[in-house]
Structures are given as C-alpha cells and as structure tokens.
Design a protein around this motif. Sequence first.
Motif, mmCIF file in Angstrom:
data_model
loop_
_atom_site.group_PDB
_atom_site.id
_atom_site.type_symbol
_atom_site.label_atom_id
_atom_site.label_comp_id
_atom_site.label_asym_id
_atom_site.label_seq_id
_atom_site.Cartn_x
_atom_site.Cartn_y
_atom_site.Cartn_z
ATOM 1 N N MET A 252 -34.527 -22.904 65.815
ATOM 2 C CA MET A 252 -33.324 -23.120 65.023
ATOM 3 C C MET A 252 -33.575 -24.266 64.064
ATOM 4 N N GLY A 253 -33.486 -24.029 62.760
ATOM 5 C CA GLY A 253 -33.564 -25.083 61.775
ATOM 6 C C GLY A 253 -34.959 -25.591 61.462
ATOM 7 N N GLY A 254 -36.012 -25.037 62.047
ATOM 8 C CA GLY A 254 -37.374 -25.410 61.704
ATOM 9 C C GLY A 254 -37.672 -26.891 61.821
ATOM 10 N N GLY A 255 -37.331 -27.526 62.947
ATOM 11 C CA GLY A 255 -37.629 -28.935 63.167
ATOM 12 C C GLY A 255 -36.553 -29.889 62.688
ATOM 13 N N ALA A 256 -35.532 -29.384 62.046
ATOM 14 C CA ALA A 256 -34.427 -30.240 61.595
ATOM 15 C C ALA A 256 -33.601 -30.665 62.802
ATOM 16 N N HIS A 257 -32.941 -31.804 62.673
ATOM 17 C CA HIS A 257 -32.044 -32.267 63.728
ATOM 18 C C HIS A 257 -30.893 -33.040 63.097
ATOM 19 N N ALA A 258 -29.795 -33.108 63.825
ATOM 20 C CA ALA A 258 -28.605 -33.807 63.337
ATOM 21 C C ALA A 258 -28.643 -35.256 63.772
ATOM 22 N N VAL A 259 -28.317 -36.132 62.845
ATOM 23 C CA VAL A 259 -28.215 -37.561 63.123
ATOM 24 C C VAL A 259 -26.788 -37.979 62.792
ATOM 25 N N LEU A 260 -26.152 -38.703 63.711
ATOM 26 C CA LEU A 260 -24.809 -39.228 63.470
ATOM 27 C C LEU A 260 -24.923 -40.626 62.890
ATOM 28 N N VAL A 261 -24.204 -40.862 61.793
ATOM 29 C CA VAL A 261 -24.273 -42.168 61.133
ATOM 30 C C VAL A 261 -22.944 -42.453 60.431
ATOM 31 N N PRO A 262 -22.413 -43.680 60.596
ATOM 32 C CA PRO A 262 -21.177 -44.019 59.873
ATOM 33 C C PRO A 262 -21.437 -44.123 58.374
ATOM 34 N N THR A 263 -20.413 -43.819 57.583
ATOM 35 C CA THR A 263 -20.551 -43.852 56.124
ATOM 36 C C THR A 263 -21.158 -45.161 55.647
ATOM 37 N N VAL A 264 -20.721 -46.287 56.207
ATOM 38 C CA VAL A 264 -21.206 -47.592 55.740
ATOM 39 C C VAL A 264 -22.708 -47.757 55.933
ATOM 40 N N SER A 265 -23.317 -46.936 56.807
ATOM 41 C CA SER A 265 -24.756 -47.037 57.063
ATOM 42 C C SER A 265 -25.575 -45.938 56.400
ATOM 43 N N VAL A 266 -24.911 -45.033 55.667
ATOM 44 C CA VAL A 266 -25.639 -43.961 54.985
ATOM 45 C C VAL A 266 -26.197 -44.527 53.682
ATOM 46 N N PRO A 267 -27.516 -44.450 53.490
ATOM 47 C CA PRO A 267 -28.100 -44.941 52.238
ATOM 48 C C PRO A 267 -27.515 -44.202 51.025
ATOM 49 N N GLU A 268 -27.360 -44.904 49.918
ATOM 50 C CA GLU A 268 -26.782 -44.328 48.704
ATOM 51 C C GLU A 268 -27.480 -43.034 48.272
ATOM 52 N N PRO A 269 -28.814 -42.952 48.300
ATOM 53 C CA PRO A 269 -29.449 -41.683 47.905
ATOM 54 C C PRO A 269 -29.048 -40.514 48.827
ATOM 55 N N THR A 270 -28.844 -40.799 50.101
ATOM 56 C CA THR A 270 -28.417 -39.747 51.031
ATOM 57 C C THR A 270 -26.980 -39.338 50.741
ATOM 58 N N LEU A 271 -26.105 -40.314 50.444
ATOM 59 C CA LEU A 271 -24.728 -39.974 50.064
ATOM 60 C C LEU A 271 -24.722 -39.080 48.824
ATOM 61 N N ARG A 272 -25.585 -39.373 47.855
ATOM 62 C CA ARG A 272 -25.675 -38.531 46.659
ATOM 63 C C ARG A 272 -26.120 -37.112 47.031
ATOM 64 N N GLN A 273 -27.092 -37.008 47.938
ATOM 65 C CA GLN A 273 -27.547 -35.685 48.382
ATOM 66 C C GLN A 273 -26.422 -34.925 49.081
ATOM 67 N N ILE A 274 -25.629 -35.634 49.889
ATOM 68 C CA ILE A 274 -24.514 -34.992 50.587
ATOM 69 C C ILE A 274 -23.509 -34.471 49.571
ATOM 70 N N ARG A 275 -23.182 -35.290 48.568
ATOM 71 C CA ARG A 275 -22.233 -34.842 47.541
ATOM 72 C C ARG A 275 -22.789 -33.632 46.790
ATOM 73 N N GLU A 276 -24.072 -33.657 46.447
ATOM 74 C CA GLU A 276 -24.696 -32.517 45.768
ATOM 75 C C GLU A 276 -24.660 -31.267 46.644
ATOM 76 N N LEU A 277 -24.858 -31.454 47.955
ATOM 77 C CA LEU A 277 -24.769 -30.343 48.895
ATOM 78 C C LEU A 277 -23.365 -29.746 48.871
ATOM 79 N N MET A 278 -22.336 -30.609 48.877
ATOM 80 C CA MET A 278 -20.951 -30.120 48.835
ATOM 81 C C MET A 278 -20.702 -29.310 47.557
ATOM 82 N N ASP A 279 -21.150 -29.844 46.432
ATOM 83 C CA ASP A 279 -20.960 -29.147 45.158
ATOM 84 C C ASP A 279 -21.660 -27.789 45.164
#
Length: 181
Positions: free
Chosen positions: A1-28
Amino acid sequence: MGGGAHAVLVPTVSVPEPTLRQIRELMDAAFAGDFSDDDWAHTIGGVHAVVADAAGAVLAHASVVARTITVGGAAFRAGYVEGVATLPDRQGEGLGSMAMEAIAEHLRGVYQLGVLGTGEWHFYERLGWERWQGMTWVRRAAGLERTEDDDDGIMVLRFGPSAAAELTADIVCEERPGDVW
C-alpha cells in the motif's frame, strides 16, 4: 500500500513552509481549483497527517482542527477533519486511507468525537465513519440557523463519550468564515 509511503502527524506550527505549499498545491489539484482560501484557513491550525514519498513529496493529506460540536444538546470537544486529498494520479493506492487512519487514531486520543463534511460517503464508511441522519444547524450570534444543504453531507466517528450519540439527533456547529460545516 502506497509504495513505502507513510503518514506522519505534525501540528501546523511545525510543518515547514515548503511542505505547507505542497499541501496547498495538492488541495488545488485534488479539488480541481475548487478549494477556496476559507477552505485552506479551515485546513490549517490543527494537526496534519502528511503522506509523503521517500523524497518528501506530499502524496496525500488530511488534517484535524478543534471545534465544539453539539449533538442533541450535549457539547463535544470534536476533531473536525479538513483537507482530505490525494494527488489525482496517485488515487486508489490507499494513500488517503493511510492519512485518515492516522487522523482517526489522533482523534481517539485527543477528542470526544470526529466530524467531517463530504459527499464521498463510501470512502469514509469503509474507515468506520457514519453518515449523520439528523438535522444540521449552525450557532450564530443571533441564535441557531438551519443548514439544510449540509444535512446529507456530515459524517461522524463516534467513540468514548460520543459512542452513544444518536445519529438522528440535531447536530450543531459554531459559526466560522466560509462553509460552516
């Protein structure tokens, strides 16, 4: 399932800005441009389940934010799930389920009830979520207001204090900008 990917839980304040941008791009990408700034504001400020590949590229995401949800007159500290999406070309690989399983575990450890709004019932039903059958409402400064358009789109994950919550009772959320549910 997912080819080696895994879920990581992280609060918004600890998500690096480039990752937040990727998340927003994913939503779009996943919502085909139908993901508003209000939707984004609802998605951040809580805890994120980020599913990424070995290179750190975000493949799937779900987040949970704290809200007070009242069911049949009883107020619950609810984890409200937002921003559930998988890259369109990676859907069907179990990545979204991986994110939601991590979110469900977090919900059970921190909150009294899980709630989300969706039209994709079958995806969530497989993961133990139930469709709400009662009427939906929003609490505004002037009082309660019906939200009939949301009656068929609310799902809950009942556990602990909310395990006996009646699915046909009225459910009430607090007002917020954008979509209230």
